[in-house]
Enzyme design. Structure first.
Site, short mmCIF file in Angstrom:
data_model
loop_
_atom_site.label_atom_id
_atom_site.label_comp_id
_atom_site.label_asym_id
_atom_site.label_seq_id
_atom_site.Cartn_x
_atom_site.Cartn_y
_atom_site.Cartn_z
CE LYS A 40 12.00 10.35 1.47
NZ LYS A 40 11.35 9.57 1.68
NE ARG A 191 5.70 1.00 -0.01
CZ ARG A 191 6.99 2.27 0.90
NH1 ARG A 191 7.61 2.24 1.67
NH2 ARG A 191 6.43 3.00 0.41
NE ARG A 202 6.86 5.76 -4.41
CZ ARG A 202 7.31 4.25 -3.62
NH1 ARG A 202 7.39 3.69 -3.86
NH2 ARG A 202 7.97 4.92 -2.71
P1 AMP Z 1 6.69 6.85 1.91
O1 AMP Z 1 7.07 5.54 2.73
O2 AMP Z 1 7.06 8.16 2.33
O3 AMP Z 1 6.98 6.93 0.20
O4 AMP Z 1 5.41 7.46 1.98
C1 AMP Z 1 4.35 6.12 0.71
C2 AMP Z 1 3.26 7.04 0.51
O5 AMP Z 1 2.19 7.66 1.21
C3 AMP Z 1 3.20 8.18 -0.99
O6 AMP Z 1 3.96 7.98 -2.59
C4 AMP Z 1 2.32 9.17 -1.19
O7 AMP Z 1 1.76 8.27 -1.23
C5 AMP Z 1 2.04 8.99 0.52
N1 AMP Z 1 2.41 10.09 1.52
C6 AMP Z 1 3.27 9.84 2.35
N2 AMP Z 1 4.57 10.91 3.19
C7 AMP Z 1 3.16 12.20 1.92
C8 AMP Z 1 3.62 13.70 1.77
N3 AMP Z 1 4.15 14.11 3.01
N4 AMP Z 1 2.54 14.10 1.07
C9 AMP Z 1 1.82 13.30 -0.13
N5 AMP Z 1 2.34 12.10 0.03
C10 AMP Z 1 2.57 11.80 1.08
#
Ligand code: AMP
Length: 251
Positions: A40, A191, A202
């Site tokens: 994404k 990460r 996740r």
């Molecule tokens: P991502 O890079 O979008 O995969 O986000 C990494 C991590 O940030 C996720 O696994 C969540 O812990 C947190 N996170 C990011 N966006 C959100 C959201 N909209 N709601 C809750 N947690 C979020």
């Protein structure tokens, strides 16, 4: 091709100005959905270059908070960082505060690509409220689909550069020198939330909290599903075709 639009105001918070985004076409306002690791973020970057819309990633903002010195972090930030490292979602109130502080970015005349937000029904409802208050609507919600075993393979091989945020994969997109960023030479890391135990959490979280958003957006006639296999460019072309088809059917 123009470059990715990653607005300073979104990443650094209120009080920071952005370079004015290119405004050559009608602004495109999209939400990008998909399980973690589906690609994404890569698609958000490519679409941003192509459409001139800003990539608004809540994950990037939260990772930015993680880089702050401990004394500059609020208690809410500490909780958010701990949840993130375990692979859990950050509480809705914290994420919504981040987005509300950056509501200007939703008004941007370049449009936006929401990457990683909303992730729960409560967040989607709050987004609807913010957009309605600005008299704005979404053009579409793109859902990237890929079988789970392919996603796990992608996540476990992903490496990132903490310095310039470049993303690699040990098998499908390795750096020229093992463990070093091609762009800035910095050391590559995995990460915390790409480690196997966090990946499992996740995936479960995605199924429980985020997958219900698909029905939410089907009911609003906004969902566009795109298979997320193939190269990033193939997936981009598929996305643009799907968006064009949707726009043509609504014209
Ligand atoms: P991502 O890079 O979008 O995969 O986000 C990494 C991590 O940030 C996720 O696994 C969540 O812990 C947190 N996170 C990011 N966006 C959100 C959201 N909209 N709601 C809750 N947690 C979020």
């Amino acid at each position: 091709m123009s470059s990715v639009v990653r607005p300073r105001r979104w990443l650094a918070g209120p009080g920071h100005d952005c370079e004015p985004p290119p405004s050559t076409r009608r602004p495109c306002r999209l939400v990008l959905l998909g399980a973690p690791g589906v690609g994404k973020g890569t698609q958000a970057g490519l679409l941003s270059s192509r459409l001139g819309a800003c990539q608004l990633s809540t994950g990037d903002v939260l990772r930015g908070a993680k880089r702050l010195a401990a004394c500059d972090r609020s208690p809410a930030m500490e909780l958010a960082i701990a949840a993130m490292s375990r692979g859990e979602l950050v509480p809705d109130e914290v994420v919504l505060e981040i987005v509300r502080e950056r509501v200007d970015c939703l008004r941007c005349h370049g449009g936006f690509l929401l990457d990683g937000f909303p992730r729960t029904i409560a967040q989607a409802e709050a987004l609807d409220g913010m957009l309605a208050a600005e008299h704005l609507g979404l053009d579409a919600v793109v859902s990237y689909d890929l079988p789970i075993e392919r996603i796990v393979a992608r996540l476990s091989g992903r490496r990132v550069c903490p310095g310039c945020q470049a993303v690699y994969h040990v098998e499908t997109q390795p750096p020229q020198t093992e463990g070093r960023c091609d762009r800035c030479g910095g050391p590559l890391v995995q990460r915390d939330d790409d480690r196997p135990d966090a990946v499992r959490v996740r995936m479960q979280t995605y199924e429980a909290a985020t997958a219900p958003l698909l029905d939410y957006y089907v009911a609003r006639a906004l969902l566009v599903s795109v298979p997320a296999d193939g190269t990033p460019e193939e997936i981009l072309d598929r996305t643009l075709d799907a968006l064009d088809t949707r726009a043509a059917s609504r014209a």
